[in-house]
Structure formats: structure tokens, C-alpha cells
Design a protein around this motif. Sequence first.
Motif, short mmCIF file in Angstrom:
data_model
loop_
_atom_site.label_atom_id
_atom_site.label_comp_id
_atom_site.label_asym_id
_atom_site.label_seq_id
_atom_site.Cartn_x
_atom_site.Cartn_y
_atom_site.Cartn_z
N UNK A 1 10.42 -0.17 -0.47
CA UNK A 1 9.87 0.76 0.51
C UNK A 1 10.87 1.12 1.59
N UNK A 2 11.59 0.11 2.09
CA UNK A 2 12.60 0.37 3.13
C UNK A 2 13.71 1.26 2.58
N UNK A 3 14.13 0.96 1.35
CA UNK A 3 15.23 1.73 0.75
C UNK A 3 14.88 3.20 0.61
N UNK A 4 13.62 3.48 0.32
CA UNK A 4 13.21 4.88 0.09
C UNK A 4 12.45 5.48 1.29
N UNK A 5 12.39 4.73 2.38
CA UNK A 5 11.70 5.24 3.55
C UNK A 5 10.22 5.49 3.32
N UNK A 6 9.60 4.64 2.48
CA UNK A 6 8.20 4.83 2.12
C UNK A 6 7.37 3.67 2.64
N UNK A 7 6.18 3.93 3.18
CA UNK A 7 5.32 2.83 3.61
C UNK A 7 4.81 2.03 2.42
N UNK A 8 4.59 0.73 2.64
CA UNK A 8 4.05 -0.14 1.60
C UNK A 8 2.76 -0.76 2.11
N UNK A 9 1.69 -0.60 1.36
CA UNK A 9 0.42 -1.27 1.67
C UNK A 9 0.30 -2.45 0.72
N UNK A 10 0.34 -3.65 1.28
CA UNK A 10 0.34 -4.89 0.51
C UNK A 10 -1.08 -5.45 0.49
N UNK A 11 -1.72 -5.43 -0.67
CA UNK A 11 -3.10 -5.91 -0.82
C UNK A 11 -3.07 -7.19 -1.63
N UNK A 12 -3.55 -8.31 -1.05
CA UNK A 12 -3.59 -9.59 -1.76
C UNK A 12 -4.94 -9.73 -2.44
N UNK A 13 -4.96 -9.46 -3.73
CA UNK A 13 -6.23 -9.42 -4.46
C UNK A 13 -6.90 -10.79 -4.54
N UNK A 14 -6.11 -11.87 -4.45
CA UNK A 14 -6.71 -13.20 -4.55
C UNK A 14 -7.60 -13.51 -3.35
N UNK A 15 -7.44 -12.77 -2.26
CA UNK A 15 -8.22 -13.02 -1.05
C UNK A 15 -9.36 -12.03 -0.87
N UNK A 16 -9.66 -11.27 -1.92
CA UNK A 16 -10.61 -10.17 -1.77
C UNK A 16 -11.90 -10.41 -2.54
N UNK A 17 -12.94 -9.73 -2.09
CA UNK A 17 -14.20 -9.62 -2.80
C UNK A 17 -14.27 -8.23 -3.43
N UNK A 18 -15.08 -8.05 -4.48
CA UNK A 18 -15.16 -6.71 -5.09
C UNK A 18 -15.49 -5.61 -4.09
N UNK A 19 -16.34 -5.91 -3.11
CA UNK A 19 -16.72 -4.88 -2.12
C UNK A 19 -15.56 -4.50 -1.21
N UNK A 20 -14.54 -5.38 -1.10
CA UNK A 20 -13.37 -5.06 -0.28
C UNK A 20 -12.61 -3.87 -0.85
N UNK A 21 -12.65 -3.71 -2.18
CA UNK A 21 -12.00 -2.57 -2.81
C UNK A 21 -12.95 -1.38 -2.93
#
Length: 200
Positions: free
Chosen positions: A5-25
Motif C-alpha cells: 500500500x505504501x509503495x503504491x500510495x494506496x490505503x489498506x483496510x486490514x480486517x482480522x476475520x478471526x475476531x469477527x462475527x458474521x454480522x460484522x461483515x
Amino acid sequence: MAQVGVRHGAPVIDVRLSQMEPSDLRGIPFRDKELVEWAIPSMLPDEERHGAMGILFLDEITSAVPSVSAAAYQLILDRRLGDYRVPDGWAIFAAGNRQGDRGVTYTMPAPLANRFSHFEVDLNLDDWVAWAYKHHIDERIIGFLRFRPEQLFNFDPAHNPVAFPTPRSWEFAHRALQKFGNSPIYCWKLASLCRASGGD
């Protein structure tokens, strides 16, 4: 992914699926008169808030419970969840441990696995050394690993060790050297560790 992301000047949204519930998505349902609508999670890419281009990184995908994996199917394949659509300029990547790595993992469901191109990331000492010099890693650690390159990563899942050498743990060792390097006791322990690994 952060470096990409830094190399291409693009934002990165990091989603940790192990910490999520189905409704979170999927979002949370709410009543609108006689209908049920879905509140779209704010973490998902939005062109107005996050920009037209970026990376949605679904980390720890093999550690997500099956119900969360199922919720990710449509997002990954169709780039949408209900009424939500991933902006066209956003790429979706995922990462996770293999089952043999002795992490907390679930077998990736075949329909989900089939939605990806799969790549295994391997270690290369020269690449790590280039990174280490760039990040000012203690030269004693670099020198030791040049002498014993097999100690850059040495993990035997059959023995289930508590601690073992990895690029991450060598960076921890560097930080400890910066903090405790002048302590005689710490130097003695570090020397003992090197001797146990076959060094001087």
C-alpha cells in the motif's frame, strides 16, 4: 500488504476475520417502517471516505469460524454484500496460516478456496538481510544468520515448541539488544542462545 500500500500510495483496510462475527461483515439489520434494511459496516471500503483505489486485506482467513467464512463468500467472489458493493478500484487480498503451522486454523471450505488464487510465501535470507540493514537491525544478529542461515526460520510442528526462531523473533531479539544490550546477564544469555544454535 501494508508495504504494498505504501509503495503504491494506496490505503489498506486490514480486517482480522478471526475476531469477527458474521454480522460484522453483513451489517446490522434495522427496521425502516415495514421493511428491514441493513446498516453497512463503516470499515468496508467506501469511495467517498477511503478513496477510489485501495486494498481490502482479509487477514487470518483460515482462523475465521465457518460462519464468518460463509459471510465472506459473496464479498470475495461478487465484490458485494447485499446492497453494498466494493468500489471498482479496490483489490481484495487474504492471508492465513496453513493447517500444518499449528496455529488456530479451520479447513477453508472448498467453495471459498476456489474463489482465490493461492500463493505460499517462502523465506529468503538475502531478502531478509536487505530488510534488516534498511531497518538498522543489530549487525550481530545479521552476522549470526549469515553464519547459520537455517536459523532464520526453524520450526518443527511435530515438537510443538514454545519459542522458535523466525524473522519476527529475530526482530524481537534486536529490540531486546537495544534495550538490554549493556547488561552482563543479558549478554551471557544471548551467548548461551547462540551456542545452543551452533554459533560462537
